[in-house]
Design a protein around this motif. Sequence first.
Motif, mmCIF file in Angstrom:
data_model
loop_
_atom_site.group_PDB
_atom_site.id
_atom_site.type_symbol
_atom_site.label_atom_id
_atom_site.label_comp_id
_atom_site.label_asym_id
_atom_site.label_seq_id
_atom_site.Cartn_x
_atom_site.Cartn_y
_atom_site.Cartn_z
ATOM 1 N N LEU A 36 -17.752 -1.519 76.211
ATOM 2 C CA LEU A 36 -18.876 -1.050 75.390
ATOM 3 C C LEU A 36 -18.486 -0.990 73.917
ATOM 4 O O LEU A 36 -19.289 -1.294 73.040
ATOM 5 C CB LEU A 36 -19.341 0.334 75.854
ATOM 6 N N PHE A 37 -17.235 -0.615 73.658
ATOM 7 C CA PHE A 37 -16.755 -0.552 72.278
ATOM 8 C C PHE A 37 -16.667 -1.957 71.685
ATOM 9 O O PHE A 37 -17.076 -2.189 70.551
ATOM 10 C CB PHE A 37 -15.398 0.156 72.219
ATOM 11 N N LYS A 38 -16.164 -2.913 72.471
ATOM 12 C CA LYS A 38 -16.098 -4.303 71.992
ATOM 13 C C LYS A 38 -17.496 -4.831 71.688
ATOM 14 O O LYS A 38 -17.721 -5.455 70.659
ATOM 15 C CB LYS A 38 -15.431 -5.203 73.037
ATOM 16 N N ARG A 39 -18.437 -4.569 72.586
ATOM 17 C CA ARG A 39 -19.815 -5.025 72.380
ATOM 18 C C ARG A 39 -20.399 -4.392 71.116
ATOM 19 O O ARG A 39 -21.061 -5.051 70.327
ATOM 20 C CB ARG A 39 -20.671 -4.676 73.599
ATOM 21 N N PHE A 40 -20.123 -3.107 70.925
ATOM 22 C CA PHE A 40 -20.576 -2.397 69.724
ATOM 23 C C PHE A 40 -20.060 -3.086 68.460
ATOM 24 O O PHE A 40 -20.808 -3.335 67.522
ATOM 25 C CB PHE A 40 -20.092 -0.941 69.781
ATOM 26 N N LEU A 41 -18.763 -3.412 68.438
ATOM 27 C CA LEU A 41 -18.164 -4.023 67.246
ATOM 28 C C LEU A 41 -18.739 -5.401 66.939
ATOM 29 O O LEU A 41 -18.808 -5.797 65.779
ATOM 30 C CB LEU A 41 -16.648 -4.142 67.418
ATOM 31 N N LEU A 42 -19.150 -6.122 67.966
ATOM 32 C CA LEU A 42 -19.620 -7.493 67.768
ATOM 33 C C LEU A 42 -21.117 -7.593 67.501
ATOM 34 O O LEU A 42 -21.620 -8.678 67.229
ATOM 35 C CB LEU A 42 -19.228 -8.349 68.970
ATOM 36 N N ILE A 127 -7.763 2.706 65.682
ATOM 37 C CA ILE A 127 -9.197 2.908 65.447
ATOM 38 C C ILE A 127 -9.392 4.082 64.499
ATOM 39 O O ILE A 127 -9.052 5.216 64.831
ATOM 40 C CB ILE A 127 -9.946 3.156 66.771
ATOM 41 N N PRO A 128 -9.938 3.814 63.304
ATOM 42 C CA PRO A 128 -10.162 4.916 62.361
ATOM 43 C C PRO A 128 -11.265 5.853 62.859
ATOM 44 O O PRO A 128 -12.155 5.452 63.612
ATOM 45 C CB PRO A 128 -10.577 4.210 61.069
ATOM 46 N N LYS A 129 -11.189 7.087 62.423
ATOM 47 C CA LYS A 129 -12.169 8.092 62.849
ATOM 48 C C LYS A 129 -13.593 7.695 62.479
ATOM 49 O O LYS A 129 -14.525 7.961 63.226
ATOM 50 C CB LYS A 129 -11.825 9.452 62.244
ATOM 51 N N SER A 130 -13.773 7.031 61.330
ATOM 52 C CA SER A 130 -15.127 6.640 60.912
ATOM 53 C C SER A 130 -15.748 5.665 61.912
ATOM 54 O O SER A 130 -16.941 5.744 62.210
ATOM 55 C CB SER A 130 -15.109 6.024 59.511
ATOM 56 N N VAL A 131 -14.947 4.760 62.463
ATOM 57 C CA VAL A 131 -15.457 3.800 63.448
ATOM 58 C C VAL A 131 -15.724 4.510 64.776
ATOM 59 O O VAL A 131 -16.727 4.241 65.439
ATOM 60 C CB VAL A 131 -14.479 2.618 63.624
ATOM 61 N N GLN A 132 -14.853 5.438 65.150
ATOM 62 C CA GLN A 132 -15.097 6.229 66.362
ATOM 63 C C GLN A 132 -16.418 6.987 66.241
ATOM 64 O O GLN A 132 -17.209 7.028 67.185
ATOM 65 C CB GLN A 132 -13.963 7.231 66.592
ATOM 66 N N GLN A 133 -16.659 7.570 65.069
ATOM 67 C CA GLN A 133 -17.899 8.319 64.859
ATOM 68 C C GLN A 133 -19.114 7.403 64.921
ATOM 69 O O GLN A 133 -20.129 7.757 65.520
ATOM 70 C CB GLN A 133 -17.848 9.053 63.520
ATOM 71 N N ASP A 134 -19.022 6.213 64.312
ATOM 72 C CA ASP A 134 -20.135 5.254 64.368
ATOM 73 C C ASP A 134 -20.444 4.872 65.813
ATOM 74 O O ASP A 134 -21.604 4.818 66.220
ATOM 75 C CB ASP A 134 -19.808 3.988 63.565
ATOM 76 N N PHE A 135 -19.395 4.592 66.585
ATOM 77 C CA PHE A 135 -19.571 4.207 67.986
ATOM 78 C C PHE A 135 -20.188 5.348 68.791
ATOM 79 O O PHE A 135 -21.134 5.147 69.552
ATOM 80 C CB PHE A 135 -18.233 3.784 68.592
ATOM 81 N N ASN A 136 -19.667 6.553 68.611
ATOM 82 C CA ASN A 136 -20.201 7.699 69.353
ATOM 83 C C ASN A 136 -21.654 7.973 68.986
ATOM 84 O O ASN A 136 -22.463 8.305 69.846
ATOM 85 C CB ASN A 136 -19.336 8.937 69.122
ATOM 86 N N MET A 137 -21.988 7.811 67.712
ATOM 87 C CA MET A 137 -23.373 8.011 67.273
ATOM 88 C C MET A 137 -24.284 6.964 67.914
ATOM 89 O O MET A 137 -25.350 7.292 68.430
ATOM 90 C CB MET A 137 -23.471 7.927 65.752
#
Length: 170
Positions: A36-42, A127-137
């Motif tokens: 899901l994280f990979k799909r989010f990034l792409l 994984i920076p916290k900002s990207v973790q937050q974007d993914f979680n949001m």
Amino acid sequence: MEKALLLQTLEEAFSKHNITTFAPRNKALEMDLDPLFKRFLLQPGNLKSLQNLLLFHMIPNSIESTRWPTEVNKPKNHNSLCRDSNGETLQVVEKNGEILVGMEKIIKPDDITRPDRIIHSNERVLIPKSVQQDFNMCRSLRSISAVILEGAPEVDPRTQTKETSFAGIR
């Protein structure tokens, strides 16, 4: 890097600095990341998160393995090229005879060494916290938007039948 639209950013960085990259091994990119994280990034709408993730692995100075912290458990913090790091740094530390960047082990120090760059291979993706937050949001919003809105059933006391209304509208 080309798909992430970072070529110009990297050209500018290399023209101003020697760059150290902490590159995750291929297995980390292929198998260790949550699908899901990979799909989010792409996804095209998440380009900024992909860029921040990639730039977080790079610092604007040259750090050869001979210049790593020599005092055990005394970390050295480095700013990354990540635009939205909000002050988050990459910490390089020696613990139990291993060199760690963030919490990930360096498996091939000085894997590639050139005058303008050094690449160290590490076990996993940082994984920076900002990207973790974007993914979680995004994940949180997806679960909210997946809910089908329907009103609670109302029982008409005269007929004892259920009627469904939404926000009091029938």
